[in-house]
Design a protein around this motif. Structure first.
Motif, mmCIF file in Angstrom:
data_model
loop_
_atom_site.group_PDB
_atom_site.id
_atom_site.type_symbol
_atom_site.label_atom_id
_atom_site.label_comp_id
_atom_site.label_asym_id
_atom_site.label_seq_id
_atom_site.Cartn_x
_atom_site.Cartn_y
_atom_site.Cartn_z
ATOM 1 N N LEU A 1 0.861 -1.185 0.000
ATOM 2 C CA LEU A 1 0.000 0.000 0.000
ATOM 3 C C LEU A 1 0.893 1.228 0.000
ATOM 4 N N MET A 2 0.832 2.000 -1.073
ATOM 5 C CA MET A 2 1.712 3.150 -1.218
ATOM 6 C C MET A 2 0.936 4.452 -1.120
ATOM 7 N N HIS A 3 1.589 5.470 -0.586
ATOM 8 C CA HIS A 3 0.984 6.802 -0.593
ATOM 9 C C HIS A 3 1.160 7.442 -1.960
ATOM 10 N N SER A 4 0.063 7.952 -2.504
ATOM 11 C CA SER A 4 0.112 8.726 -3.738
ATOM 12 C C SER A 4 -1.092 9.649 -3.749
ATOM 13 N N VAL A 5 -1.072 10.596 -4.642
ATOM 14 C CA VAL A 5 -2.204 11.509 -4.817
ATOM 15 C C VAL A 5 -2.589 11.527 -6.290
ATOM 16 N N ALA A 6 -3.877 11.730 -6.539
ATOM 17 C CA ALA A 6 -4.375 11.825 -7.914
ATOM 18 C C ALA A 6 -3.907 10.618 -8.726
ATOM 19 N N THR A 7 -3.430 10.840 -9.948
ATOM 20 C CA THR A 7 -2.934 9.780 -10.826
ATOM 21 C C THR A 7 -1.538 10.164 -11.302
ATOM 22 N N PRO A 8 -0.756 9.218 -11.821
ATOM 23 C CA PRO A 8 0.571 9.588 -12.328
ATOM 24 C C PRO A 8 0.530 10.725 -13.341
ATOM 25 N N GLU A 9 -0.529 10.783 -14.117
ATOM 26 C CA GLU A 9 -0.639 11.817 -15.146
ATOM 27 C C GLU A 9 -0.696 13.220 -14.559
ATOM 28 N N THR A 10 -1.291 13.360 -13.360
ATOM 29 C CA THR A 10 -1.506 14.699 -12.790
ATOM 30 C C THR A 10 -0.917 14.884 -11.399
ATOM 31 N N MET A 11 -0.251 13.879 -10.836
ATOM 32 C CA MET A 11 0.091 13.912 -9.411
ATOM 33 C C MET A 11 1.001 15.068 -9.015
ATOM 34 N N GLN A 12 1.903 15.497 -9.888
ATOM 35 C CA GLN A 12 2.824 16.561 -9.489
ATOM 36 C C GLN A 12 2.120 17.910 -9.347
ATOM 37 N N LYS A 13 0.908 18.019 -9.891
ATOM 38 C CA LYS A 13 0.122 19.245 -9.699
ATOM 39 C C LYS A 13 -0.508 19.287 -8.309
ATOM 40 N N HIS A 14 -0.438 18.156 -7.592
ATOM 41 C CA HIS A 14 -1.084 18.059 -6.275
ATOM 42 C C HIS A 14 -0.063 17.919 -5.155
ATOM 43 N N ALA A 15 1.165 18.339 -5.402
ATOM 44 C CA ALA A 15 2.228 18.183 -4.406
ATOM 45 C C ALA A 15 2.187 19.316 -3.384
ATOM 46 N N HIS A 16 1.090 19.400 -2.643
ATOM 47 C CA HIS A 16 0.901 20.461 -1.646
ATOM 48 C C HIS A 16 0.420 19.832 -0.340
ATOM 49 N N TYR A 17 1.155 20.054 0.738
ATOM 50 C CA TYR A 17 0.800 19.485 2.037
ATOM 51 C C TYR A 17 1.090 20.511 3.123
ATOM 52 N N ASP A 18 0.260 20.529 4.154
ATOM 53 C CA ASP A 18 0.595 21.331 5.334
ATOM 54 C C ASP A 18 1.800 20.712 6.036
ATOM 55 N N ASP A 19 1.810 19.380 6.104
ATOM 56 C CA ASP A 19 2.928 18.631 6.677
ATOM 57 C C ASP A 19 2.956 17.279 5.973
ATOM 58 N N VAL A 20 3.951 17.045 5.130
ATOM 59 C CA VAL A 20 3.950 15.853 4.296
ATOM 60 C C VAL A 20 4.033 14.572 5.123
ATOM 61 N N LEU A 21 4.766 14.596 6.240
ATOM 62 C CA LEU A 21 4.889 13.390 7.058
ATOM 63 C C LEU A 21 3.534 12.980 7.630
ATOM 64 N N TRP A 22 2.801 13.940 8.174
ATOM 65 C CA TRP A 22 1.486 13.616 8.710
ATOM 66 C C TRP A 22 0.514 13.228 7.603
ATOM 67 N N ALA A 23 0.616 13.884 6.453
ATOM 68 C CA ALA A 23 -0.284 13.554 5.339
ATOM 69 C C ALA A 23 -0.077 12.114 4.873
ATOM 70 N N VAL A 24 1.177 11.704 4.744
ATOM 71 C CA VAL A 24 1.468 10.342 4.302
ATOM 72 C C VAL A 24 1.039 9.340 5.369
ATOM 73 N N ARG A 25 1.315 9.658 6.618
ATOM 74 C CA ARG A 25 0.932 8.742 7.700
ATOM 75 C C ARG A 25 -0.583 8.583 7.773
ATOM 76 N N ASP A 26 -1.312 9.690 7.661
ATOM 77 C CA ASP A 26 -2.780 9.622 7.710
ATOM 78 C C ASP A 26 -3.320 8.783 6.556
ATOM 79 N N HIS A 27 -2.741 8.983 5.378
ATOM 80 C CA HIS A 27 -3.169 8.220 4.206
ATOM 81 C C HIS A 27 -2.957 6.725 4.430
ATOM 82 N N LEU A 28 -1.765 6.348 4.902
ATOM 83 C CA LEU A 28 -1.476 4.934 5.106
ATOM 84 C C LEU A 28 -2.347 4.357 6.215
ATOM 85 N N PHE A 29 -2.622 5.139 7.243
ATOM 86 C CA PHE A 29 -3.520 4.704 8.315
ATOM 87 C C PHE A 29 -4.886 4.348 7.725
ATOM 88 N N GLN A 30 -5.409 5.233 6.879
ATOM 89 C CA GLN A 30 -6.724 4.999 6.267
ATOM 90 C C GLN A 30 -6.702 3.799 5.329
#
Length: 348
Positions: free
Chosen positions: A206-235
């Motif tokens: 289970l990997m953390h990612s956002v959107a799709t490979p085609e558009t993911m770099q347009k969504h590289a915005h986080y208040d805190d990337v560590l917490w965002a990735v952890r929350d995603h993996l938790f879910q």
């Protein structure tokens, strides 16, 4: 297997020691069952920015136990030391080696070469580099299943992972002889993936990612990337468990380079230990990625081998169990030296 999730509002990050220095610590706890890494203190961080070092596990016993526990074997392969997963792309447009291993004969030759140093193969039929377009299911199956069948027919018994977001592709690969699913969308792209993983009993990444490979770099915005990735993996772990996937079949990947800037990637690499509290194996896939070029000026993927090896060693020192790499020989040599320095070397 008894399993519990960590507190969603705090991070218990072990501070590992290795080699001779670890022998001086007491109590000495193994990091995820590792033969090389030990710890006896952790950093406790909260969402409010508070942080403190924790040495006594009286109030954090469950978290300390999850971090220390040996990870389940992966298709019969012990995870008590870092394992190398060799990347075998059978695509015409991979950012690193597109078009070189499309035919089963070429793929078999490369697989045999990699398995001199790697313990796992990861077969991919769809590029997930930034900007990559989706490949139709039938085409992706046609690229991957025959290669996997050819590898098994040639007598290759090593674990084989299918790198796909699509349940039909994964199912065809499993039928051809694969035994691990590596899903960069963590089962978000295809709603049938969770049921397939549960029914097949195949371990799934289970990997953390956002959107799709085609558009993911347009969504590289986080208040805190560590917490965002952890929350995603938790879910995603919760979703997997709800679907009936056994916890011993789950592997986590922070998704270096997927919808992240260089600064994001570096923060995650510094704090890889933050994900050990899940009590699950960690996979690191940073080989030849763009951030290495951004830091070093290496414009093409083939020029990023040394940087990739450096990142792999950072992963090993952080307790990562699976290192997903293109350059298996170079990574094995570096890893062997690192392990020898930690005390895993005896002259004959």
């Amino acid at each position: 297997m008894s399993f519990s999730l960590p507190d969603p509002d705090q991070i218990l990050q072990p501070l590992p020691r290795s080699g001779a220095s670890a022998a001086q610590t007491a109590p000495r706890r193994s990091l995820g069952g590792s033969r090389h890494l030990w710890w006896n203190e952790a950093r406790l961080s909260g969402r409010d920015g508070t942080a403190a070092e924790v040495r006594d596990d009286a109030h954090h016993g469950a978290g300390f136990a999850r971090i220390s526990a040996a990870r389940a074997d992966l298709v019969g392969l012990s995870l008590n030391q870092p394992r190398i997963m060799g990347i075998l792309n059978v695509t015409p447009d991979s950012f690193s080696d597109g078009g070189r291993h499309n035919l089963p004969e070429a793929a078999l030759a490369r697989a045999q070469e990699m398995l001199r140093d790697a313990e796992i193969l990861d077969i991919g039929g769809e590029s997930t580099r930034p900007g990559a377009a989706e490949v139709p299911v039938a085409e992706e199956i046609a690229r991957t299943a025959p290669v996997i069948a050819a590898l098994r027919a040639a007598g290759i018994t090593a674990p084989i992972s299918i790198d796909t977001r699509k349940a039909a592709v994964a199912e065809a690969a499993l039928q051809a002889g694969a035994n691990i699913i590596n899903d960069v969308s963590a089962m978000r792209f295809d709603p049938d993936m969770a049921a397939l993983a549960a029914q097949s009993g195949a371990p799934i990444v289970l990997m953390h990612s956002v959107a799709t490979p085609e558009t993911m770099q347009k969504h590289a915005h986080y208040d805190d990337v560590l917490w965002a990735v952890r929350d995603h993996l938790f879910q995603r772990v919760e979703a997997a468990l709800s679907a009936g996937i056994r916890p011993e079949n789950l592997i986590l990947d922070p998704g270096i380079g997927f919808g992240k800037t260089t600064a994001h990637d570096l923060q995650l690499l510094r704090d890889l230990g933050s994900f050990h509290e899940f009590g699950l194996p960690l996979l690191l896939g940073a080989s030849r990625k763009k951030f290495i070029g951004a830091i070093t000026g290496a414009a093409t993927a083939s020029e990023r081998v040394s940087g990739s090896v450096a990142v792999a060693l950072q992963g090993a020192a952080s307790g990562v169990q699976i290192l997903r790499v293109h350059d298996t020989r170079e990574t094995r040599q570096a890893l062997s030296i690192w392990q020898a320095i930690q005390g895993n070397y005896h002259e004959e």
